[in-house]
Scaffold this active site. Structure first.
Site, PDB file in Angstrom:
ATOM      1  N   CYS A 128      18.954  20.160  -5.517  1.00  0.00           N
ATOM      2  CA  CYS A 128      18.066  19.186  -4.848  1.00  0.00           C
ATOM      3  C   CYS A 128      18.281  17.771  -5.354  1.00  0.00           C
ATOM      4  CB  CYS A 128      16.608  19.583  -5.041  1.00  0.00           C
ATOM      5  SG  CYS A 128      16.175  21.195  -4.355  1.00  0.00           S
ATOM      6  N   LYS A 132      13.094  17.839 -12.331  1.00  0.00           N
ATOM      7  CA  LYS A 132      12.019  18.786 -12.038  1.00  0.00           C
ATOM      8  C   LYS A 132      10.732  18.396 -12.760  1.00  0.00           C
ATOM      9  CE  LYS A 132      15.121  22.791 -11.580  1.00  0.00           C
ATOM     10  NZ  LYS A 132      15.446  24.124 -12.124  1.00  0.00           N
ATOM     11  N   SER A 140      15.727  29.964  -4.673  1.00  0.00           N
ATOM     12  CA  SER A 140      16.999  30.185  -3.978  1.00  0.00           C
ATOM     13  C   SER A 140      16.774  30.671  -2.553  1.00  0.00           C
ATOM     14  CB  SER A 140      17.845  31.197  -4.754  1.00  0.00           C
ATOM     15  OG  SER A 140      17.142  32.420  -4.910  1.00  0.00           O
ATOM     16  N   CYS A 153       7.535  35.535  -2.341  1.00  0.00           N
ATOM     17  CA  CYS A 153       6.965  36.809  -1.908  1.00  0.00           C
ATOM     18  C   CYS A 153       7.556  37.225  -0.567  1.00  0.00           C
ATOM     19  CB  CYS A 153       5.443  36.694  -1.787  1.00  0.00           C
ATOM     20  SG  CYS A 153       4.640  38.230  -1.283  1.00  0.00           S
ATOM     21  N   CYS A 159       7.360  30.991  -0.301  1.00  0.00           N
ATOM     22  CA  CYS A 159       7.300  30.794  -1.742  1.00  0.00           C
ATOM     23  C   CYS A 159       5.856  30.510  -2.127  1.00  0.00           C
ATOM     24  CB  CYS A 159       8.198  29.628  -2.144  1.00  0.00           C
ATOM     25  SG  CYS A 159       8.829  29.768  -3.807  1.00  0.00           S
TER      26      CYS A 159
END
Length: 362
Positions: A128, A132, A140, A153, A159
């Site tokens: 990206c 962070k 991913s 999930c 996400c």
């Protein structure tokens, strides 16, 4: 290029298979309960009304929270965490990791970042191309950096992170209550069909299978919901439970914990009347989190407190005595006062301009 594009399209389609499966199971359970049980099996009108009212209430809250969990986009870091064009070009030209870290340190000095990698390096995402924030990780599956990422999930094809973690918890809660209510109210008719106290009919299969499915999902969801309740009480994500975040003084699994009550408020918000509704009420912006840790070497703090006047400590220390953002976060209101450097007016001015100054040693 074409095969790669086709492969990605197939992956995106297949990713919805678990969601479609859950939707079909829920749709069948609605039919089995409302039609086969309440309409054809239960004879008491009063019992039907009570069951249907409670069932539809739990069903509506379950579907609402599940929908919000699926279709709430994961939150990504703001533009301030992206490298400038010149820094990005310089970073890509450099081949030595030490030089790249120097570039990242300069870019991160004004950002509210208190955690590093295990090797004490700035956490940078090459995919990206951004620094962070704390608790942010690259997913991913979603192919983006997600703020306060918990996990990806497959059952929601999304996400789970800062933007929808509350929705995910409510989804688990209401699915748990939904399965519990269905299993509890179907149980007596399950026993009657099983012992042949009720005559065989087309409803028998649905009632028997409905109990088994509800009980099975209840047991499996209960363990997952209990685990996430424990994570919330400790203010940890699933990732942090397995790998503790690294602060200035080393890894600390409790670095973001503010106590059980305030940990709950960080996820569910200040107003308890909204806690059980799938509307976003989480505190903060997902990029900056309050921490009780003093981001400073203990020896440096001792020396400065003994030999340095309070006014000069702020200018000479690479790390503030405490993150300035904490004084602005209402989660830490009414707490014991932190050791401050400088006058109140200077702190307000510096707090308005910068979150915190970060200086890391390679």
């Amino acid at each position: 290029m074409a095969p790669s594009h086709v492969l990605k399209c197939c992956q995106r389609v297949l990713a919805w298979v678990p969601v479609v499966f859950i939707a079909l199971v829920v749709a069948w359970s609605y039919y089995a309960y409302v039609v086969e049980l309440c309409a054809f099996t239960i004879t008491s009108t009063g019992e039907k009304v009570v069951y249907l009212v409670v069932f539809h209430l739990s069903f509506a809250m379950f579907v609402w929270s599940y929908w919000k969990t699926i279709f709430t986009s994961p939150a990504s870091p703001s533009d301030e965490f992206c490298l400038s064009k010149s820094d990005k070009e310089q970073y890509e030209r450099e081949e030595r990791p030490e030089s790249q870290q120097d570039i990242l340190r300069r870019a991160a000095k004004d950002l509210p970042i208190y955690t590093t990698t295990a090797s004490r390096a700035i956490r940078y995402c090459d995919r990206c191309q951004l620094i962070k924030p704390d608790r942010c990780h690259h997913c991913s599956a979603c192919d983006l950096c997600v703020l306060k990422m918990d996990h990806h999930c497959p059952w929601v094809n999304n996400c789970v992170g800062f933007s929808n973690y509350k929705f995910f918890l409510l989804f688990l809660l209401y699915s748990l209550l939904y399965c519990l209510f269905v299993a509890a109210t179907v149980l007596q008719y399950f026993i009657k069909f099983w012992t042949n106290d009720l005559p065989d009919s087309h409803a028998k299969f649905h009632v028997l299978f409905l109990f088994f499915v509800a009980a099975m999902f209840f047991i499996s969801i209960l363990s997952l919901f209990s685990y996430h309740c424990w994570l919330v009480s400790k203010n940890r994500s699933t990732i942090e439970a397995f790998r503790a975040p690294t602060f200035r003084n080393g890894p600390d699994k409790n670095g973001f914990s503010l106590g059980c009550s305030k940990n709950l408020k960080e996820v569910f918000g200040d107003e308890k009347k909204y806690w059980l509704l799938p509307v976003f009420t989480s505190l903060g912006d997902g990029c900056n989190f309050p921490t009780r840790l003093v981001i400073m070497d203990p020896e440096q703090l001792t020396v400065s407190s003994q030999n340095e006047p309070a006014k000069s400590s702020g200018a000479s220390q690479p790390f503030p005595v405490r993150p300035l953002s904490e004084s602005q976060n209402r989660l830490l209101d009414n707490e014991s006062q932190w050791v401050e450097g400088g006058s109140e007016e200077e702190n307000v001015k510096s707090g308005a301009k910068k979150h915190v100054i970060v200086s890391l040693e390679s």
